[in-house]
Scaffold this motif. Structure first.
Motif, PDB file in Angstrom:
ATOM      1  N   GLY A  26     105.463 -51.461 -34.794  1.00 49.43           N
ATOM      2  CA  GLY A  26     106.803 -51.960 -35.127  1.00 49.43           C
ATOM      3  C   GLY A  26     107.261 -51.518 -36.503  1.00 49.43           C
ATOM      4  O   GLY A  26     108.356 -50.980 -36.659  1.00 49.43           O
ATOM      5  N   ALA A  27     106.395 -51.702 -37.513  1.00 54.21           N
ATOM      6  CA  ALA A  27     106.767 -51.382 -38.899  1.00 54.21           C
ATOM      7  C   ALA A  27     107.096 -49.898 -39.054  1.00 54.21           C
ATOM      8  O   ALA A  27     108.027 -49.530 -39.780  1.00 54.21           O
ATOM      9  CB  ALA A  27     105.629 -51.777 -39.847  1.00 54.21           C
ATOM     10  N   LEU A  28     106.348 -49.032 -38.358  1.00 53.03           N
ATOM     11  CA  LEU A  28     106.628 -47.593 -38.467  1.00 53.03           C
ATOM     12  C   LEU A  28     108.054 -47.288 -38.006  1.00 53.03           C
ATOM     13  O   LEU A  28     108.794 -46.551 -38.671  1.00 53.03           O
ATOM     14  CB  LEU A  28     105.617 -46.789 -37.619  1.00 53.03           C
ATOM     15  N   GLY A  29     108.441 -47.872 -36.879  1.00 53.10           N
ATOM     16  CA  GLY A  29     109.780 -47.616 -36.344  1.00 53.10           C
ATOM     17  C   GLY A  29     110.870 -48.176 -37.240  1.00 53.10           C
ATOM     18  O   GLY A  29     111.948 -47.583 -37.370  1.00 53.10           O
ATOM     19  N   ILE A  30     110.597 -49.338 -37.852  1.00 52.71           N
ATOM     20  CA  ILE A  30     111.556 -49.936 -38.791  1.00 52.71           C
ATOM     21  C   ILE A  30     111.727 -49.041 -40.023  1.00 52.71           C
ATOM     22  O   ILE A  30     112.844 -48.714 -40.434  1.00 52.71           O
ATOM     23  CB  ILE A  30     111.078 -51.353 -39.203  1.00 52.71           C
ATOM     24  N   ALA A  31     110.594 -48.616 -40.600  1.00 46.67           N
ATOM     25  CA  ALA A  31     110.657 -47.817 -41.833  1.00 46.67           C
ATOM     26  C   ALA A  31     111.299 -46.453 -41.556  1.00 46.67           C
ATOM     27  O   ALA A  31     112.061 -45.936 -42.382  1.00 46.67           O
ATOM     28  CB  ALA A  31     109.247 -47.650 -42.415  1.00 46.67           C
ATOM     29  N   GLY A  68     116.006 -48.201 -34.440  1.00 50.24           N
ATOM     30  CA  GLY A  68     115.317 -49.420 -34.857  1.00 50.24           C
ATOM     31  C   GLY A  68     113.996 -49.651 -34.167  1.00 50.24           C
ATOM     32  O   GLY A  68     113.498 -48.787 -33.432  1.00 50.24           O
ATOM     33  N   SER A  69     113.445 -50.843 -34.409  1.00 49.42           N
ATOM     34  CA  SER A  69     112.172 -51.267 -33.821  1.00 49.42           C
ATOM     35  C   SER A  69     111.998 -52.744 -34.199  1.00 49.42           C
ATOM     36  O   SER A  69     112.998 -53.450 -34.293  1.00 49.42           O
ATOM     37  CB  SER A  69     111.022 -50.400 -34.351  1.00 49.42           C
ATOM     38  N   HIS A  70     110.782 -53.206 -34.429  1.00 51.31           N
ATOM     39  CA  HIS A  70     110.576 -54.627 -34.718  1.00 51.31           C
ATOM     40  C   HIS A  70     109.662 -54.837 -35.916  1.00 51.31           C
ATOM     41  O   HIS A  70     108.669 -54.143 -36.079  1.00 51.31           O
ATOM     42  CB  HIS A  70     109.996 -55.352 -33.501  1.00 51.31           C
ATOM     43  N   VAL A  71     110.028 -55.838 -36.732  1.00 51.83           N
ATOM     44  CA  VAL A  71     109.223 -56.199 -37.909  1.00 51.83           C
ATOM     45  C   VAL A  71     108.082 -57.143 -37.520  1.00 51.83           C
ATOM     46  O   VAL A  71     107.042 -57.169 -38.163  1.00 51.83           O
ATOM     47  CB  VAL A  71     110.130 -56.857 -38.981  1.00 51.83           C
ATOM     48  N   ASP A  72     108.257 -57.905 -36.441  1.00 51.61           N
ATOM     49  CA  ASP A  72     107.242 -58.917 -36.121  1.00 51.61           C
ATOM     50  C   ASP A  72     105.939 -58.263 -35.668  1.00 51.61           C
ATOM     51  O   ASP A  72     105.915 -57.107 -35.255  1.00 51.61           O
ATOM     52  CB  ASP A  72     107.755 -59.915 -35.067  1.00 51.61           C
TER      53      ASP A  72
END
Ligand SMILES: [Zn+2]
Length: 420
Positions: free
Chosen positions: A92-97, A78-82
């Motif tokens: 953050g978005a890269l890790g989420i995707a 995971g990661s973070h959307v914020d």
């Protein structure tokens, strides 16, 4: 096991999320605890609902999704959307995707994963609104004291506690999220580097060796304000000269110990063109991956301040305002990530340390952890011009998939111990 993430799909998700939250290079609109952030999380929820996972939210506001596998325990991706206001499209978005891509690949496989995989979207990694970073992950790691943050206010005067309540989070219950790590075997996160090291060395991605420890001090030099015309050079007690001398020595300390030392500001009183500076306050930030080296750097810097104060007949006092211990990542996982980066076409370079803190800093103290960085180009972040080449993103996403697969295989053979 060899895990191949569909990188086209991950890139498509990234573009979709960017378009849904501000536009690709128009400044991300995903500030934690805001309507925009909830909307971005709705987007994420839609993606998770396409998969055979169970989704829920913990007491600190982190979103979890579980894909059941064999054996005991679970691996976290995971990661973070914020995002910070007007931030970039990848932080953050890269890790989420990519974590979403890993879940998708695992769900599509013929066999369930060897151990359960849990996806997480950490709440308020950035701390951009209230000044407290890593809020959700620190709650899970047991290092969040509600009383420290309750009364923090944003620019509009809203209290942190009230902002959380508007998202149905009870700050005083947030510590209930600590049980989310019970049984955690590893934590794996992909992120952009946010700095110039990989671009400078021509590498598209790298394993990360850990996150720096950090010491922050306010250093007060006291001398004597006096007339710039009437006071001979040898009779001055010039605090700005002392602080400037110390600042140059502090720069050398960073170079000598292979860490980073920063004097970010010096403010002098009375601050008049015709007066010698009687008081100077200096801001000092020191970071290193090795705790002993960080302690040695601190000692050397404080000695440099003492020596400079003495040289200019001043006194000096140092006040600690922040400290974080280094978090080295797990050597076995770092090795898996390093091989994954090489296999994905990123070359076999030494793992690099992270200067910025990440959720992996909080989790890495308790759970064997590793991160992978994608090259940033331009090498900046927390701005709408933040970017990475498509080549770098593809290599990093592929390396992340291989790392998840390698880590699942490794932990299914036996538990890793946290690196100390
Ligand atoms: Zn980030």
């Amino acid at each position: 096991m060899r895990l191949e993430i569909d990188t086209d799909r991950v890139l498509a998700d990234l573009h979709e999320l960017a378009a849904a939250s501000g536009g690709e290079h128009a400044g991300a609109k995903r500030l934690a605890w805001s309507e925009d952030w909830l909307k971005a999380r709705e987007w994420l929820r839609g993606k998770l609902d396409e998969l055979p996972v169970t989704v829920d939210r913990d007491e600190a506001g982190n979103i979890w999704a579980e894909l059941p596998g064999g054996g005991d325990g679970f691996v976290i991706v995971g990661s973070h959307v914020d995002a910070v206001p007007s931030g970039g499209w990848l932080d953050g978005a890269l890790g989420i995707a990519a974590a979403l891509g890993a879940l998708r690949a695992l769900a599509a496989a013929d066999e369930p994963p060897p151990v359960t995989v849990r996806f997480v979207d950490w709440a308020d990694e950035e701390g951009a609104r209230f000044g407290r970073s890593l809020l959700g992950s620190s709650a899970v790691a047991g290092t969040l004291d509600p009383d420290d943050v309750r009364d923090l206010r944003d620019a509009e005067g809203t209290r942190l506690q009230d902002a959380l309540a508007s998202c149905d989070i009870d700050l005083d219950g947030a510590s209930g999220a600590t049980d989310r790590l019970d049984g955690a075997l590893a934590y794996l996160e992909l992120h952009i580097e946010q700095g110039p090291v990989l671009l400078d060395s021509g590498r598209l991605a790298s394993a990360v060796s850990g996150t720096f420890g950090d010491e922050r001090y306010l250093i007060q030099f006291s001398g004597q304000a006096a007339h710039a015309g009437s006071t001979p050079m040898r009779l001055r007690r010039d605090t700005l000269a002392a602080a400037a001398t110390a600042a140059l020595a502090i720069r050398e300390v960073g170079i000598r110990h292979e860490g980073v030392t920063t004097v970010g500001s010096m403010r002098s009183e009375p601050g008049v063109i015709t007066a010698i500076a009687g008081e100077t306050e200096m801001m000092l930030d020191l970071r290193h991956l090795d705790a002993d080296a960080l302690a040695a750097m601190l000692r050397d810097c404080l000695e440099a301040c003492e020596a400079a104060a003495k040289e200019f007949d001043c006194t000096v006092e140092a006040r600690r305002v922040f400290g974080a211990t280094p978090t080295p990542f797990h050597p076995d996982l770092v090795q898996i990530a390093r091989e994954a980066v090489a296999e994905a076409g990123g070359g076999d370079g030494d793992p690099i340390p992270s200067g910025p803190l990440h959720d992996a800093t909080e989790i890495g103290r308790l759970v064997p952890t590793v991160m992978i960085f994608a090259q940033s180009d331009p090498p900046v972040s927390h701005t709408e011009v933040e970017d990475s080449s498509e080549d770098a993103l593809r290599v990093a996403i592929a390396a992340y998939g291989l790392t998840v697969g390698g880590a699942l295989e490794r932990v299914s053979e036996g538990e890793l111990q946290v690196a100390r």
